[in-house]
Design an enzyme around this catalytic site. Structure first.
Site, PDB file in Angstrom:
ATOM      1  N   LYS A  38      48.765  35.280  31.091  1.00  7.99           N
ATOM      2  CA  LYS A  38      50.100  36.051  31.954  1.00  7.99           C
ATOM      3  C   LYS A  38      50.010  35.519  33.349  1.00  7.99           C
ATOM      4  O   LYS A  38      50.701  35.656  33.958  1.00  7.99           O
ATOM      5  CB  LYS A  38      49.578  37.394  31.910  1.00  7.99           C
ATOM      6  CG  LYS A  38      50.146  38.319  33.094  1.00  7.99           C
ATOM      7  CD  LYS A  38      49.329  39.349  33.516  1.00  7.99           C
ATOM      8  CE  LYS A  38      47.959  39.405  33.896  1.00  7.99           C
ATOM      9  NZ  LYS A  38      47.315  40.307  35.519  1.00  7.99           N
ATOM     10  N   THR A  39      48.654  35.091  34.398  1.00  3.92           N
ATOM     11  CA  THR A  39      48.803  34.659  35.655  1.00  3.92           C
ATOM     12  C   THR A  39      49.166  33.180  35.379  1.00  3.92           C
ATOM     13  O   THR A  39      50.177  32.798  36.390  1.00  3.92           O
ATOM     14  CB  THR A  39      46.696  34.464  35.418  1.00  3.92           C
ATOM     15  OG1 THR A  39      45.937  35.478  35.602  1.00  3.92           O
ATOM     16  CG2 THR A  39      47.094  33.883  37.504  1.00  3.92           C
ATOM     17  N   ASP A 226      51.847  42.167  39.286  1.00  2.40           N
ATOM     18  CA  ASP A 226      51.498  42.132  38.068  1.00  2.40           C
ATOM     19  C   ASP A 226      50.413  43.657  38.164  1.00  2.40           C
ATOM     20  O   ASP A 226      50.400  44.241  38.914  1.00  2.40           O
ATOM     21  CB  ASP A 226      50.421  41.239  39.076  1.00  2.40           C
ATOM     22  CG  ASP A 226      49.635  40.713  37.788  1.00  2.40           C
ATOM     23  OD1 ASP A 226      49.956  40.618  36.821  1.00  2.40           O
ATOM     24  OD2 ASP A 226      48.961  39.754  38.197  1.00  2.40           O
ATOM     25  N   GLU A 227      50.595  43.813  37.072  1.00  2.00           N
ATOM     26  CA  GLU A 227      49.560  45.082  36.246  1.00  2.00           C
ATOM     27  C   GLU A 227      50.201  45.857  36.858  1.00  2.00           C
ATOM     28  O   GLU A 227      49.883  47.598  37.030  1.00  2.00           O
ATOM     29  CB  GLU A 227      48.204  44.872  36.852  1.00  2.00           C
ATOM     30  CG  GLU A 227      47.311  43.328  36.785  1.00  2.00           C
ATOM     31  CD  GLU A 227      46.165  43.477  35.592  1.00  2.00           C
ATOM     32  OE1 GLU A 227      46.629  44.635  34.523  1.00  2.00           O
ATOM     33  OE2 GLU A 227      45.838  42.306  35.459  1.00  2.00           O
ATOM     34  N   GLN A 257      46.837  47.955  27.657  1.00  2.00           N
ATOM     35  CA  GLN A 257      45.548  47.972  28.535  1.00  2.00           C
ATOM     36  C   GLN A 257      45.863  48.582  30.042  1.00  2.00           C
ATOM     37  O   GLN A 257      44.569  48.744  30.743  1.00  2.00           O
ATOM     38  CB  GLN A 257      45.234  46.308  29.139  1.00  2.00           C
ATOM     39  CG  GLN A 257      45.213  45.710  27.919  1.00  2.00           C
ATOM     40  CD  GLN A 257      44.711  44.474  28.846  1.00  2.00           C
ATOM     41  OE1 GLN A 257      43.827  43.853  28.549  1.00  2.00           O
ATOM     42  NE2 GLN A 257      45.794  43.246  27.787  1.00  2.00           N
ATOM     43  N   ARG A 613      37.768  41.177  25.128  1.00  2.00           N
ATOM     44  CA  ARG A 613      37.192  40.312  25.387  1.00  2.00           C
ATOM     45  C   ARG A 613      36.578  39.369  24.716  1.00  2.00           C
ATOM     46  O   ARG A 613      35.517  37.938  25.470  1.00  2.00           O
ATOM     47  CB  ARG A 613      36.422  41.179  26.595  1.00  2.00           C
ATOM     48  CG  ARG A 613      36.095  42.315  27.039  1.00  2.00           C
ATOM     49  CD  ARG A 613      37.331  42.274  27.865  1.00  2.00           C
ATOM     50  NE  ARG A 613      38.912  42.531  27.394  1.00  2.00           N
ATOM     51  CZ  ARG A 613      39.995  42.262  28.337  1.00  2.00           C
ATOM     52  NH1 ARG A 613      40.413  41.031  28.986  1.00  2.00           N
ATOM     53  NH2 ARG A 613      41.338  42.256  27.327  1.00  2.00           N
TER      54      ARG A 613
END
Length: 679
Positions: A38-39, A226-227, A257, A613
């Site tokens: 994503k980043t 973002d997020e 998430q 994770r």
């Protein structure tokens, strides 16, 4: 777009990532699954816009932390000329609001020279107003709880006139409306803004002054958030207003998430994006660059049980990898011991450091048994995003109360807990007590019960002092008689009002419940101490065990070479080669209170975050018995483990977890597991 000014290399991106980067105009929802890069997509998209001729001043990228915003600008600076990257506005929602309000807040009857109040400052304002309104009497909510309610009302953009009070446990208790009105008025008269004002007043400014909103829309013609799954109502309003009819809005996030509903985040914002922006394009990033396919497919099957979600299925080119190890332990001590053995075993058979291991848990109190097992095994660890179990405020309070029972001369412990939870024994009552001590030179606790002191107090404070003093005297006698240590500790925490007072001391309710869980785990530690002492240990020995632990048995964990212990919430955004998720039992994970309040979907998203994770190996553990309120209680395996298809797992007891038998060795292996996991 004009002719490209320079080339942005998209060669390392997959087709869906390149599509997200190069879709420029109109609303765009990028569903970025866990570990899907994503980043890199976000920063490449901004570089693509600049290379295509969009003025960097026209780009606003909003994220949730200053650290993330800084990292975003640094990465953009490596892709485009640095002087252009510096002109992009990359900031948090609150920073954006503060910047805008400095220019225009005069339109809201504030001075542009406003100050942003610290938490301690607003604490003082709230306490002062509570005293004026007589809302801080014994039995009422403490200042921190009222302040939390004010924050919730502001983030919901709630006007004073819209507050509906209730005496039956509703959203807004009696007296809140007037407190809310006075707080807003007092802060404005002081020309002070709190953190929530930076969002709420920005929205109010735009509503009152559409020309200012229009100017902002004209400047920031390309907006990226973002997020997005973590936005609350005020952030959603700010985003949608700024996007306007042009709606060159790109939001990036993952509804699977969304795990912060307890602090105001609304997953509906990302789920209903196309309802708000009907012309929106939707691009799914599903290729994962973190985990093995076994981990991803198991996580996909679990999260698919949530009905309200965007369909997506993560996959990886990393191969199948190892099966998920599901370990059944006898109790929490056996579970923790097994974890320590697994860490030693995996460390010996694979290259790497202790930092490659993460132990995740739903609730903080579960760290206690793990901490003790790692200490015993001499394995370094560090608590990420939290304090050691025995350094948490409520545990220190409980220890101070017990020390005061054991030692009436412990003035420091008395001052810590005399008005905890709030009993109506205010600062003036404490100062009178200390003045009397200076005259007669006796320990503070000996002075609580004397008439000379109580006559100087208000009737309510005097009654509270008598009750607290009587409780201490009673439990000094009870502890001296011996008997069940854990039962007496639990009774003391109950009769002293500490357990019931948590709901007044901490808001939101979820925080109070977590701290209650920690205290009940503290009772469990007393029960375990009893078991180890075999009748030869009382309160004095129990308290001494804490002193010894602090002085000579504390592990100095080094973050660069120590096992990571953290809640699942704290693990979001992180990754580790080996992840161990403990306490996977019904009513624990998923948590009973969340399920009861309709939060099963968010609990499942939390498990999904935990599972994703892991890069190489995922280990899930549960117990057949766990101490609850100091007594062993039978446990049931979490429904989330049952939702994982058996082909992705291998089952083991704690005794054979290091080398579990493969399924092929027993003809009835799958049948036995299906029977065990049957709902």
């Amino acid at each position: 777009m004009r002719k490209p000014l320079f080339k942005v290399d998209l060669g390392g991106l997959n087709p869906r990532q390149r599509e997200a980067v190069s879709t420029v105009d109109g609303p765009l929802l990028v569903l970025a699954g866990a570990g899907t890069g994503k980043t890199r997509v976000v920063t490449s998209r901004i570089a693509w816009l600049i290379a295509g001729g969009i003025e960097p001043e026209a780009i606003l990228a909003v994220t949730f932390t200053n650290k993330a915003a800084l990292e975003m600008k640094e990465r953009i600076g490596r892709m485009v000329p640095r002087e252009l990257a510096q002109k992009v506005t990359a900031c948090t929602f609150h920073s954006f609001g503060a910047r805008l309000l400095r220019q225009h807040i005069g339109r809201l009857d504030y001075s542009p020279r406003f100050d942003i109040a610290s938490d301690s400052y607003t604490d003082g304002v709230v306490r002062e107003l509570l005293a004026e309104l007589a809302l801080n009497r014994d039995g009422q909510l403490p200042a921190a709880a009222w302040k939390s309610l004010i924050s919730r009302a502001k983030s919901s953009l709630l006007a004073v006139g819209d507050v509906v009070e209730s005496s039956d446990g509703g959203s807004w208790p009696l007296g809140f409306r007037e407190l809310y009105r006075r707080y807003r008025g007092r802060m404005q008269s002081l020309n002070m803004l709190d953190f929530d004002d930076l969002l709420g007043l920005t929205v109010e400014l735009w509503r009152r002054c559409p020309e200012i909103l229009g100017a902002c829309r004209e400047r920031y013609r390309y907006l990226l958030v973002d997020e997005y799954q973590d936005t609350n109502h005020a952030q959603f309003a700010l985003t949608s207003m700024l996007a306007g009819p042009r709606a060159n809005l790109c939001v990036v996030g993952d509804d699977d998430q969304s795990i912060y509903g307890w602090r105001g985040a609304a997953v509906g914002h990302i789920l209903e994006f196309k309802d708000h922006f009907p012309k929106a394009a939707v691009i799914r990033l599903e290729q994962n660059y973190r985990s093995t396919n076994t981990i991803l497919e198991a996580a996909n099957h679990v999260i698919a049980n949530n009905a309200a979600r965007h369909d997506k299925a993560l996959w990886s080119q990393a191969g199948a990898g190892e099966k998920i190890l599901v370990v059944k332990a006898a109790d929490e001590r056996d579970e923790a011991r097994c974890l320590a053995e697994l860490i030693r075993d995996r460390r010996a058979t694979r290259a790497g450091s202790l930092a490659d291991f993460a132990v995740l848990y739903r609730s903080n109190h579960l760290s206690r048994a793990v901490e003790e097992a790692l200490r015993h095994a001499r394995i370094d660890y560090c608590l990420v995003g939290g304090k050691s179990f025995y350094q948490r405020r409520e545990i220190l309070d409980a220890i101070s109360m017990l020390r005061l029972v054991r030692n009436p001369r412990d003035d420091q412990s008395l001052l810590r807990v005399l008005n905890v939870p709030p009993r109506g024994i205010g600062e003036k009552s404490v100062e009178r007590l200390r003045e009397l001590q200076r005259i007669v030179g006796r320990p503070l606790s000996e002075l609580l019960g004397i008439p000379e002191y109580q006559r100087e107090l208000t009737a309510g404070a005097a009654q509270a002092v008598r009750e607290f003093d009587g409780c201490l005297l009673h439990y000094r006698e009870r502890f001296a008689r011996g008997g069940g240590l854990a039962d007496t500790v639990r009774a003391f925490l109950t009769d002293s009002g500490y357990l019931s007072g948590l709901a007044r001391m901490y808001k939101p309710r979820a925080d109070a419940l977590k701290r209650r869980d920690n205290l009940l785990e503290f009772v469990n530690s007393a029960a375990e101490f009893e078991d180890r002492a075999a009748g030869r240990g009382g309160l004095e020995e129990f308290l001494e065990s804490f002193a010894l632990r602090d002085d000579s048995d504390r592990v100095q964990g080094r973050p660069d070479n120590s096992v990571n212990l953290m809640t699942v919430h704290a693990a979001k955004g992180l990754e580790f080669p080996v992840v161990m998720v403990i306490g996977l039992e019904q009513d624990l994970f998923p948590h009973y209170n969340s399920v009861r309040e309709g939060g099963l979907d968010e609990e499942r998203r939390l498990f999904y975050v935990a599972a994703t994770r892991a890069r190489e190996e995922l280990i899930l553990t549960y117990t057949s018995s766990r101490r609850i309120n100091g007594a062993p209680s039978p446990r049931q395996i979490s429904r989330f483990i049952r939702e994982i298809p058996l082909r992705y797992t291998v089952e083991a007891d704690s005794g054979n977890a290091l080398r579990p038998a493969p399924a092929a060795e027993a003809a009835d292996y799958l049948k036995n597991l299906k029977d065990q996991f049957a709902v």
